[in-house]
Design a protein around this motif. Sequence first.
Motif, PDB file in Angstrom:
ATOM      1  N   LEU A  87      47.444  42.657  38.392  1.00 28.94           N
ATOM      2  CA  LEU A  87      46.081  42.188  38.134  1.00 28.94           C
ATOM      3  C   LEU A  87      46.002  40.687  38.358  1.00 28.94           C
ATOM      4  O   LEU A  87      46.901  39.937  37.960  1.00 28.94           O
ATOM      5  CB  LEU A  87      45.672  42.474  36.674  1.00 28.94           C
ATOM      6  CG  LEU A  87      45.150  43.867  36.378  1.00 28.94           C
ATOM      7  CD1 LEU A  87      46.303  44.818  36.166  1.00 28.94           C
ATOM      8  CD2 LEU A  87      44.249  43.832  35.142  1.00 28.94           C
ATOM      9  N   GLN A  97      42.653  44.540  40.636  1.00 31.77           N
ATOM     10  CA  GLN A  97      43.992  45.134  40.665  1.00 31.77           C
ATOM     11  C   GLN A  97      44.191  45.782  42.022  1.00 31.77           C
ATOM     12  O   GLN A  97      43.444  46.686  42.402  1.00 31.77           O
ATOM     13  CB  GLN A  97      44.167  46.176  39.553  1.00 31.77           C
ATOM     14  CG  GLN A  97      45.579  46.739  39.497  1.00 31.77           C
ATOM     15  CD  GLN A  97      45.769  47.716  38.345  1.00 31.77           C
ATOM     16  OE1 GLN A  97      44.862  48.455  37.982  1.00 31.77           O
ATOM     17  NE2 GLN A  97      46.964  47.704  37.742  1.00 31.77           N
ATOM     18  N   ASP A 148      45.591  35.983  20.310  1.00 32.87           N
ATOM     19  CA  ASP A 148      44.419  36.751  20.719  1.00 32.87           C
ATOM     20  C   ASP A 148      44.741  37.642  21.904  1.00 32.87           C
ATOM     21  O   ASP A 148      45.215  37.158  22.928  1.00 32.87           O
ATOM     22  CB  ASP A 148      43.326  35.759  21.116  1.00 32.87           C
ATOM     23  CG  ASP A 148      41.955  36.281  20.809  1.00 32.87           C
ATOM     24  OD1 ASP A 148      41.002  35.810  21.445  1.00 32.87           O
ATOM     25  OD2 ASP A 148      41.848  37.142  19.934  1.00 32.87           O
ATOM     26  N   THR A 149      44.476  38.942  21.784  1.00 35.94           N
ATOM     27  CA  THR A 149      44.719  39.834  22.913  1.00 35.94           C
ATOM     28  C   THR A 149      43.411  40.110  23.646  1.00 35.94           C
ATOM     29  O   THR A 149      42.327  39.822  23.140  1.00 35.94           O
ATOM     30  CB  THR A 149      45.361  41.149  22.457  1.00 35.94           C
ATOM     31  OG1 THR A 149      45.835  41.857  23.603  1.00 35.94           O
ATOM     32  CG2 THR A 149      44.371  42.030  21.707  1.00 35.94           C
ATOM     33  N   GLN A 150      43.540  40.664  24.835  1.00 33.87           N
ATOM     34  CA  GLN A 150      42.375  41.013  25.618  1.00 33.87           C
ATOM     35  C   GLN A 150      42.153  42.513  25.585  1.00 33.87           C
ATOM     36  O   GLN A 150      43.101  43.298  25.580  1.00 33.87           O
ATOM     37  CB  GLN A 150      42.542  40.536  27.067  1.00 33.87           C
ATOM     38  CG  GLN A 150      42.559  39.020  27.191  1.00 33.87           C
ATOM     39  CD  GLN A 150      42.632  38.526  28.613  1.00 33.87           C
ATOM     40  OE1 GLN A 150      42.365  39.259  29.563  1.00 33.87           O
ATOM     41  NE2 GLN A 150      42.987  37.263  28.782  1.00 33.87           N
ATOM     42  N   PHE A 202      38.443  45.096  36.871  1.00 32.49           N
ATOM     43  CA  PHE A 202      38.463  45.262  35.431  1.00 32.49           C
ATOM     44  C   PHE A 202      37.801  44.068  34.756  1.00 32.49           C
ATOM     45  O   PHE A 202      38.044  42.916  35.112  1.00 32.49           O
ATOM     46  CB  PHE A 202      39.898  45.378  34.908  1.00 32.49           C
ATOM     47  CG  PHE A 202      40.563  46.663  35.253  1.00 32.49           C
ATOM     48  CD1 PHE A 202      41.452  46.744  36.316  1.00 32.49           C
ATOM     49  CD2 PHE A 202      40.305  47.813  34.515  1.00 32.49           C
ATOM     50  CE1 PHE A 202      42.063  47.938  36.632  1.00 32.49           C
ATOM     51  CE2 PHE A 202      40.911  49.012  34.828  1.00 32.49           C
ATOM     52  CZ  PHE A 202      41.790  49.075  35.895  1.00 32.49           C
ATOM     53  N   LEU A 238      43.299  37.267  38.053  1.00 32.74           N
ATOM     54  CA  LEU A 238      42.079  36.784  37.420  1.00 32.74           C
ATOM     55  C   LEU A 238      41.129  36.220  38.474  1.00 32.74           C
ATOM     56  O   LEU A 238      41.504  35.349  39.267  1.00 32.74           O
ATOM     57  CB  LEU A 238      42.424  35.709  36.390  1.00 32.74           C
ATOM     58  CG  LEU A 238      41.278  35.122  35.582  1.00 32.74           C
ATOM     59  CD1 LEU A 238      40.641  36.189  34.694  1.00 32.74           C
ATOM     60  CD2 LEU A 238      41.776  33.946  34.735  1.00 32.74           C
ATOM     61  N   TYR A 268      36.571  33.680  34.620  1.00 35.58           N
ATOM     62  CA  TYR A 268      36.503  33.911  33.192  1.00 35.58           C
ATOM     63  C   TYR A 268      35.399  33.049  32.592  1.00 35.58           C
ATOM     64  O   TYR A 268      34.938  32.075  33.199  1.00 35.58           O
ATOM     65  CB  TYR A 268      37.848  33.666  32.510  1.00 35.58           C
ATOM     66  CG  TYR A 268      38.309  32.224  32.487  1.00 35.58           C
ATOM     67  CD1 TYR A 268      38.946  31.670  33.600  1.00 35.58           C
ATOM     68  CD2 TYR A 268      38.126  31.433  31.357  1.00 35.58           C
ATOM     69  CE1 TYR A 268      39.379  30.352  33.582  1.00 35.58           C
ATOM     70  CE2 TYR A 268      38.558  30.122  31.333  1.00 35.58           C
ATOM     71  CZ  TYR A 268      39.194  29.592  32.449  1.00 35.58           C
ATOM     72  OH  TYR A 268      39.617  28.278  32.426  1.00 35.58           O
ATOM     73  N   PHE A 286      40.292  45.664  27.532  1.00 38.78           N
ATOM     74  CA  PHE A 286      39.873  45.962  28.891  1.00 38.78           C
ATOM     75  C   PHE A 286      38.890  47.121  28.963  1.00 38.78           C
ATOM     76  O   PHE A 286      38.959  48.066  28.169  1.00 38.78           O
ATOM     77  CB  PHE A 286      41.093  46.303  29.757  1.00 38.78           C
ATOM     78  CG  PHE A 286      41.885  45.092  30.167  1.00 38.78           C
ATOM     79  CD1 PHE A 286      42.732  44.470  29.272  1.00 38.78           C
ATOM     80  CD2 PHE A 286      41.753  44.568  31.440  1.00 38.78           C
ATOM     81  CE1 PHE A 286      43.449  43.340  29.639  1.00 38.78           C
ATOM     82  CE2 PHE A 286      42.475  43.443  31.824  1.00 38.78           C
ATOM     83  CZ  PHE A 286      43.313  42.828  30.914  1.00 38.78           C
ATOM     84  N   GLY A 287      37.995  47.032  29.947  1.00 36.07           N
ATOM     85  CA  GLY A 287      37.125  48.140  30.270  1.00 36.07           C
ATOM     86  C   GLY A 287      37.842  49.154  31.147  1.00 36.07           C
ATOM     87  O   GLY A 287      38.990  48.943  31.541  1.00 36.07           O
ATOM     88  N   PRO A 288      37.172  50.268  31.495  1.00 35.01           N
ATOM     89  CA  PRO A 288      37.807  51.348  32.256  1.00 35.01           C
ATOM     90  C   PRO A 288      37.930  51.069  33.740  1.00 35.01           C
ATOM     91  O   PRO A 288      38.615  51.795  34.453  1.00 35.01           O
ATOM     92  CB  PRO A 288      36.883  52.542  32.008  1.00 35.01           C
ATOM     93  CG  PRO A 288      35.543  51.912  31.751  1.00 35.01           C
ATOM     94  CD  PRO A 288      35.818  50.631  31.042  1.00 35.01           C
ATOM     95  N   GLY A 326      39.607  32.828  23.071  1.00 38.93           N
ATOM     96  CA  GLY A 326      40.571  32.711  24.155  1.00 38.93           C
ATOM     97  C   GLY A 326      41.615  31.635  23.943  1.00 38.93           C
ATOM     98  O   GLY A 326      42.684  31.682  24.528  1.00 38.93           O
ATOM     99  N   TYR A 358      39.015  40.719  36.432  1.00 35.03           N
ATOM    100  CA  TYR A 358      40.256  40.835  37.183  1.00 35.03           C
ATOM    101  C   TYR A 358      40.051  41.825  38.326  1.00 35.03           C
ATOM    102  O   TYR A 358      39.196  42.699  38.273  1.00 35.03           O
ATOM    103  CB  TYR A 358      41.385  41.400  36.310  1.00 35.03           C
ATOM    104  CG  TYR A 358      41.849  40.541  35.175  1.00 35.03           C
ATOM    105  CD1 TYR A 358      41.241  40.622  33.920  1.00 35.03           C
ATOM    106  CD2 TYR A 358      42.922  39.673  35.332  1.00 35.03           C
ATOM    107  CE1 TYR A 358      41.682  39.838  32.866  1.00 35.03           C
ATOM    108  CE2 TYR A 358      43.380  38.894  34.274  1.00 35.03           C
ATOM    109  CZ  TYR A 358      42.751  38.985  33.055  1.00 35.03           C
ATOM    110  OH  TYR A 358      43.207  38.215  32.006  1.00 35.03           O
ATOM    111  N   TYR A 371      36.352  38.127  30.913  1.00 36.34           N
ATOM    112  CA  TYR A 371      37.173  37.925  32.106  1.00 36.34           C
ATOM    113  C   TYR A 371      36.881  39.008  33.146  1.00 36.34           C
ATOM    114  O   TYR A 371      36.548  40.143  32.789  1.00 36.34           O
ATOM    115  CB  TYR A 371      38.669  38.016  31.746  1.00 36.34           C
ATOM    116  CG  TYR A 371      39.069  37.253  30.509  1.00 36.34           C
ATOM    117  CD1 TYR A 371      38.872  37.803  29.242  1.00 36.34           C
ATOM    118  CD2 TYR A 371      39.648  35.997  30.597  1.00 36.34           C
ATOM    119  CE1 TYR A 371      39.232  37.109  28.098  1.00 36.34           C
ATOM    120  CE2 TYR A 371      40.009  35.295  29.454  1.00 36.34           C
ATOM    121  CZ  TYR A 371      39.800  35.858  28.210  1.00 36.34           C
ATOM    122  OH  TYR A 371      40.158  35.170  27.079  1.00 36.34           O
ATOM    123  N   SER A 398      35.036  35.272  24.596  1.00 35.70           N
ATOM    124  CA  SER A 398      35.565  35.086  25.945  1.00 35.70           C
ATOM    125  C   SER A 398      35.543  36.393  26.733  1.00 35.70           C
ATOM    126  O   SER A 398      35.815  37.456  26.182  1.00 35.70           O
ATOM    127  CB  SER A 398      37.007  34.558  25.877  1.00 35.70           C
ATOM    128  OG  SER A 398      37.054  33.355  25.132  1.00 35.70           O
TER     129      SER A 398
END
Lengths: 111, 115
Positions: free
Chosen positions: B43, B37, B102-104, B90, B45, B48, B106-108, B97, B35, B33, B31
């Motif tokens: 944040l 911010q 299950d956690t997500q 992000f 969504l 996804y 994140f990219g920078p 999912g 987002y 996503y 999965s």
Amino acid sequence: KQEVTQIPAALSVPEGENLVLNCSFTDSAIYNLQWFRQDPGKGLTSLLLIQSSQREQTSGRLNASLDKSSGRSTLYIAASQPGDSATYLCAGGTGFQKLVFGTGTRLLVSP
Amino acid sequence: NAGVTQTPKFQVLKTGQSMTLQCAQDMNHNSMYWYRQDPGMGLRLIYYSASEGTTDKGEVPNGYNVSRLNKREFSLRLESAAPSQTSVYFCASSDRGESPADTQYFGPGTRLTVL
């Protein structure tokens, strides 16, 4: 519709203090509750995840609790350090990992 | 193991220009996503993708399109940028999912300014 609120928006404490960050949500039919840390200009890092069937989770100096009946979660940080300075975000999972985020608490720990 | 990577890191566009934000993950997650911010909003969504080949709208999909190119990559396209799309974007991924455990990850982030 799930809404997530975090109070206070900002918090400043001296090093060594124990502190509590608060998160409240409107819909008790929550999938899970997650706490993230965000450093300035960076992405989010997952700290703790509490499933809806659980009451709390612990990782090192961090402890998070979940009370679905009152619509509240708290993040407890023991013996705070300057390196803990960051923004802390909580997010409520509404199903299939659809996260609803609060606006965060900006924490500053002074030496 | 780079985790979730995003390109570009910064971008300035003029109103009406188009661009694609790229996201890739190397954790073999199913999965992914997108987002945005914004100050004081938290944040939110945008879109996804539960698995390769599927995409669904999130809370704020208007003005955006997405493509799940393969299992690793999930791109976000702004066809005609507007100043209201100035934000930090992000990308995130998760293993399964549908699991509450299950956690997500994140990219920078990509910091986008639309003039």
